[in-house]
Scaffold this motif. Structure first.
Motif, mmCIF file in Angstrom:
data_model
loop_
_atom_site.group_PDB
_atom_site.id
_atom_site.type_symbol
_atom_site.label_atom_id
_atom_site.label_comp_id
_atom_site.label_asym_id
_atom_site.label_seq_id
_atom_site.Cartn_x
_atom_site.Cartn_y
_atom_site.Cartn_z
ATOM 1 N N ILE A 131 0.835 -1.207 0.000
ATOM 2 C CA ILE A 131 0.000 0.000 0.000
ATOM 3 C C ILE A 131 0.872 1.259 0.000
ATOM 4 C CG2 ILE A 131 -1.866 1.222 1.206
ATOM 5 C CD1 ILE A 131 -2.628 -1.635 0.269
ATOM 6 N N LYS A 132 0.459 2.240 -0.807
ATOM 7 C CA LYS A 132 1.168 3.529 -0.848
ATOM 8 C C LYS A 132 0.437 4.594 -0.027
ATOM 9 C CE LYS A 132 2.870 6.970 -4.166
ATOM 10 N NZ LYS A 132 1.931 7.976 -4.682
ATOM 11 N N ASN A 133 -0.883 4.641 -0.194
ATOM 12 C CA ASN A 133 -1.693 5.671 0.482
ATOM 13 C C ASN A 133 -2.904 5.053 1.166
ATOM 14 O OD1 ASN A 133 -0.207 7.894 -0.676
ATOM 15 N ND2 ASN A 133 -1.368 7.621 -2.574
ATOM 16 N N VAL A 134 -3.297 5.665 2.288
ATOM 17 C CA VAL A 134 -4.560 5.305 2.944
ATOM 18 C C VAL A 134 -5.380 6.575 3.119
ATOM 19 C CG1 VAL A 134 -5.674 4.409 5.027
ATOM 20 C CG2 VAL A 134 -3.548 3.378 4.217
ATOM 21 N N ILE A 135 -6.651 6.510 2.695
ATOM 22 C CA ILE A 135 -7.606 7.578 2.981
ATOM 23 C C ILE A 135 -8.645 6.957 3.911
ATOM 24 C CG2 ILE A 135 -9.360 9.105 2.017
ATOM 25 C CD1 ILE A 135 -7.653 9.172 -0.563
ATOM 26 N N PHE A 161 -4.298 9.987 4.965
ATOM 27 C CA PHE A 161 -5.260 11.073 5.136
ATOM 28 C C PHE A 161 -6.382 10.515 6.000
ATOM 29 C CE2 PHE A 161 -9.278 13.080 4.177
ATOM 30 C CZ PHE A 161 -8.993 14.422 3.959
ATOM 31 N N SER A 162 -6.663 11.157 7.129
ATOM 32 C CA SER A 162 -7.791 10.676 7.936
ATOM 33 C C SER A 162 -8.722 11.833 8.266
ATOM 34 C CB SER A 162 -7.319 9.950 9.209
ATOM 35 O OG SER A 162 -6.594 10.802 10.032
ATOM 36 N N ASP A 208 -11.338 17.901 -0.008
ATOM 37 C CA ASP A 208 -10.026 17.846 0.650
ATOM 38 C C ASP A 208 -9.295 16.539 0.338
ATOM 39 O OD1 ASP A 208 -10.429 20.342 1.717
ATOM 40 O OD2 ASP A 208 -10.963 19.634 3.725
ATOM 41 N N LEU A 209 -10.035 15.427 0.380
ATOM 42 C CA LEU A 209 -9.358 14.149 0.108
ATOM 43 C C LEU A 209 -8.943 14.063 -1.359
ATOM 44 C CD1 LEU A 209 -11.014 11.617 -1.484
ATOM 45 C CD2 LEU A 209 -12.428 11.785 0.550
ATOM 46 N N LYS A 210 -9.744 14.660 -2.241
ATOM 47 C CA LYS A 210 -9.397 14.665 -3.661
ATOM 48 C C LYS A 210 -8.120 15.479 -3.891
ATOM 49 C CE LYS A 210 -11.372 15.782 -8.180
ATOM 50 N NZ LYS A 210 -12.527 16.358 -8.884
ATOM 51 N N ASP A 211 -8.027 16.658 -3.263
ATOM 52 C CA ASP A 211 -6.806 17.480 -3.361
ATOM 53 C C ASP A 211 -5.598 16.715 -2.828
ATOM 54 O OD1 ASP A 211 -8.144 19.566 -4.501
ATOM 55 O OD2 ASP A 211 -8.294 20.746 -2.664
ATOM 56 N N LEU A 214 -4.426 14.118 -5.269
ATOM 57 C CA LEU A 214 -3.705 14.715 -6.398
ATOM 58 C C LEU A 214 -2.248 15.016 -6.035
ATOM 59 C CD1 LEU A 214 -6.498 17.097 -7.709
ATOM 60 C CD2 LEU A 214 -5.498 15.182 -8.984
ATOM 61 N N GLN A 215 -2.004 15.275 -4.747
ATOM 62 C CA GLN A 215 -0.642 15.586 -4.298
ATOM 63 C C GLN A 215 0.156 14.329 -3.939
ATOM 64 O OE1 GLN A 215 -1.169 18.395 -1.062
ATOM 65 N NE2 GLN A 215 -2.652 19.510 -2.292
#
Length: 216
Positions: A131-135, A161-162, A208-211, A214-215
C-alpha cells in the motif's frame, strides 16, 4: 466483470497509462459496493477505481466486513477474527486485481469508510509493502487486527489522510483522534481533519481528500 475473490465494480482511468495506479474503495457496515462508487466519476482521472463488496451478506440487505455484536451487558463489540479474515481477503484481492487489470503494484491507494476505514488501516499497517496511500474516513485503528512490522522502515513510503465528523454518533471522534498518535509510534506522520458532520462524508471532506490524492 472479472471473477476475483470479492465482487466489485470498476471504473477504468480516463487518462490511460500502461500500468495505472489502483484506488480501492472499501464501504462501511451495512452498505455495498455501489455506495462509495458514486464518488468514482469525481476522482482523479489517472486511477483505476475498484469498489469492492464486503463478503458477509446482511438481512434484509447490505454487507459487512465483520460482525458487530450488541449486548445488554457488554455493549457493542467487533468480531476481530472475522475482521482479520477480511483483512487477508482484501490483501489477496489486491494481488488478484493487480494481475487481472494490469495495474501498478507500487501505487495502491485504499479509501475506506467506517468499517472499510478500519480494514484499510489493518491492511496497510500489516502489509505496508502493498500500500502507498490510505484515505481513512470516519473510522479508527483497531490494534487487535493489526500486525505491525518491527522494522519501521517498512512504513517510510506510506501516506495517510484521515477525517472524521465531530458529531459522529456511530464512531465518536475521540476514537479517530487516537489514529495520529498511534501512527506516530510507527514513524508515520498524519493529522486528522475534522468536519462538523455526523457519520458521513461532508462535501468539503470529499474536496479535501481529492486534493490530497492529487498531491500523493
Amino acid at each position: 466483470m472479472t471473477q476475483l475473490s470479492l465482487e466489485h465494480l470498476i471504473q477504468r482511468p480516463k487518462k490511460t497509462s500502461e500500468k495505472p495506479p489502483l484506488l480501492l474503495l472499501l464501504h462501511g457496515y451495512g452498505s455495498n459496493e455501489q455506495d462509495l462508487f458514486s464518488f468514482a466519476p469525481e476522482l482523479p482521472e489517472e486511477y483505476f477505481v475498484i469498489s469492492a463488496k464486503a463478503p458477509m451478506a446482511m438481512q434484509p440487505f447490505g454487507n459487512a466486513w465483520y460482525t458487530i455484536h450488541w449486548d445488554a451487558t457488554d455493549g457493542k463489540w467487533s468480531d476481530d477474527e472475522e475482521a482479520v479474515s477480511s483483512r487477508e481477503l482484501i490483501k489477496t484481492f489486491i494481488d488478484e486485481a493487480i494481475d487481472a487489470y494490469h495495474l501498478d503494484a507500487e501505487n495502491v491507494t485504499l479509501l475506506g469508510f467506517s468499517q472499510g476505514c478500519i480494514l484499510s488501516y489493518a491492511v496497510a499497517l500489516t502489509y505496508p509493502e502493498k500500500i502507498k496511500n490510505v484515505i481513512g474516513l470516519s473510522g479508527y485503528v483497531n490494534e487487535a487486527i493489526v500486525t505491525p512490522k518491527s522494522d519501521l522502515n517498512a512504513y517510510k513510503h506510506l501516506s495517510v489522510f484521515s477525517s472524521h465528523g465531530t458529531v459522529d454518533q456511530v464512531i465518536p471522534v475521540e476514537a479517530a483522534r487516537k489514529i495520529a498518535p498511534y501512527l506516530a509510534t510507527l514513524g508515520i506522520e498524519s493529522n486528522l481533519k475534522e468536519y462538523p458532520v455526523g457519520h458521513g462524508v461532508a462535501p468539503q471532506n470529499f474536496f479535501d481528500l481529492k486534493d490530497w490524492l492529487l498531491q500523493h
